[in-house]
Enzyme design. Structure first.
Site, PDB file in Angstrom:
ATOM      1  N   TYR A  22     -16.602   1.293   9.593  1.00 22.51           N
ATOM      2  CA  TYR A  22     -17.286   0.242   8.828  1.00 22.51           C
ATOM      3  C   TYR A  22     -16.268  -0.840   8.541  1.00 22.51           C
ATOM      4  O   TYR A  22     -15.308  -0.613   7.805  1.00 22.51           O
ATOM      5  CB  TYR A  22     -17.864   0.836   7.545  1.00 22.51           C
ATOM      6  CG  TYR A  22     -18.707  -0.082   6.694  1.00 22.51           C
ATOM      7  CD1 TYR A  22     -19.173  -1.309   7.155  1.00 22.51           C
ATOM      8  CD2 TYR A  22     -19.050   0.282   5.404  1.00 22.51           C
ATOM      9  CE1 TYR A  22     -19.942  -2.136   6.354  1.00 22.51           C
ATOM     10  CE2 TYR A  22     -19.825  -0.529   4.586  1.00 22.51           C
ATOM     11  CZ  TYR A  22     -20.264  -1.738   5.068  1.00 22.51           C
ATOM     12  OH  TYR A  22     -21.025  -2.556   4.272  1.00 22.51           O
ATOM     13  N   LYS A  50     -19.844  -0.371  12.396  1.00 23.70           N
ATOM     14  CA  LYS A  50     -20.699  -1.328  11.698  1.00 23.70           C
ATOM     15  C   LYS A  50     -19.814  -2.524  11.408  1.00 23.70           C
ATOM     16  O   LYS A  50     -18.891  -2.451  10.603  1.00 23.70           O
ATOM     17  CB  LYS A  50     -21.248  -0.725  10.400  1.00 23.70           C
ATOM     18  CG  LYS A  50     -22.092  -1.705   9.588  1.00 23.70           C
ATOM     19  CD  LYS A  50     -22.573  -1.050   8.303  1.00 23.70           C
ATOM     20  CE  LYS A  50     -23.333  -2.029   7.428  1.00 23.70           C
ATOM     21  NZ  LYS A  50     -23.777  -1.409   6.165  1.00 23.70           N
TER      22      LYS A  50
END
Length: 186
Positions: A22, A50
């Protein structure tokens, strides 16, 4: 970057499940650079990222560096359609909690005229679901759409009254009927 590489490798070595990195420098203060992501992508349990940098120009760089099997997800709802059109695999989305069918339809053919229309209709929702800290606005929106009762876990508070009309307007622009959930307080 060396510390990030060591940190994520250490976690990947100790878990049995696939991991998605992330990258959200706006919250962490540190950018997980493409060359670091490329190095981490070679680990069998690190399967994707992400990417929430707000820079869709990274899609091509990451795809070239990490290969087609490494999953690239946008973490920016308002940029998700373009991210997928540029070669990303999808969006880890807040908006999809409220408008799942519309987001799915838009991302299935992200370069189509229909996807552009859907994205335009969702744009106010993409924006207003971040008028306060996540998940406060999305919980309110789900309540107003009749999908959950009012309320939110402590220490969070229900959406501030000054933002409620904006969220309702964004729901309406997205074609989502507004009304209180059964048994819920407004």
């Amino acid at each position: 970057q060396d510390a990030l590489r060591a940190h994520f490798t250490n976690i990947a070595e100790r878990v049995e499940l696939p991991m998605i990195l992330y990258n959200v420098p706006g919250r962490t203060g540190v950018d997980l650079l493409p060359e670091t992501v490329a190095a981490l992508s070679t680990h069998e349990r690190i399967v994707g990222i992400k990417e929430a940098t707000g820079d869709n120009g990274r899609v091509a760089t990451l795809r070239a560096a990490c290969g087609d099997d490494f999953l690239l997800y946008s973490g920016e709802d308002a940029m998700g359609r373009e991210f997928v059109a540029l070669g990303g695999d999808g969006v880890i989305s807040v908006t999809a909690n409220v408008a799942p069918a519309a987001m799915s339809e838009m991302l299935a053919a992200p370069s189509s005229a229909k996807a552009l229309r859907v994205d335009d209709a969702l744009r106010p929702l993409h924006e207003k679901l971040f008028c306060q800290a996540n998940p406060i606005p999305v919980k309110w929106a789900l309540h107003r759409a009749g999908r959950m009762q009012a309320g939110i876990r402590s220490p969070l508070m229900v959406l501030d009254e000054r933002f409620r009309g904006d969220v309702d307007d964004a729901l309406a622009a997205a074609g989502i009927p507004v009304g209180a959930a059964p048994g819920g307080r407004q």
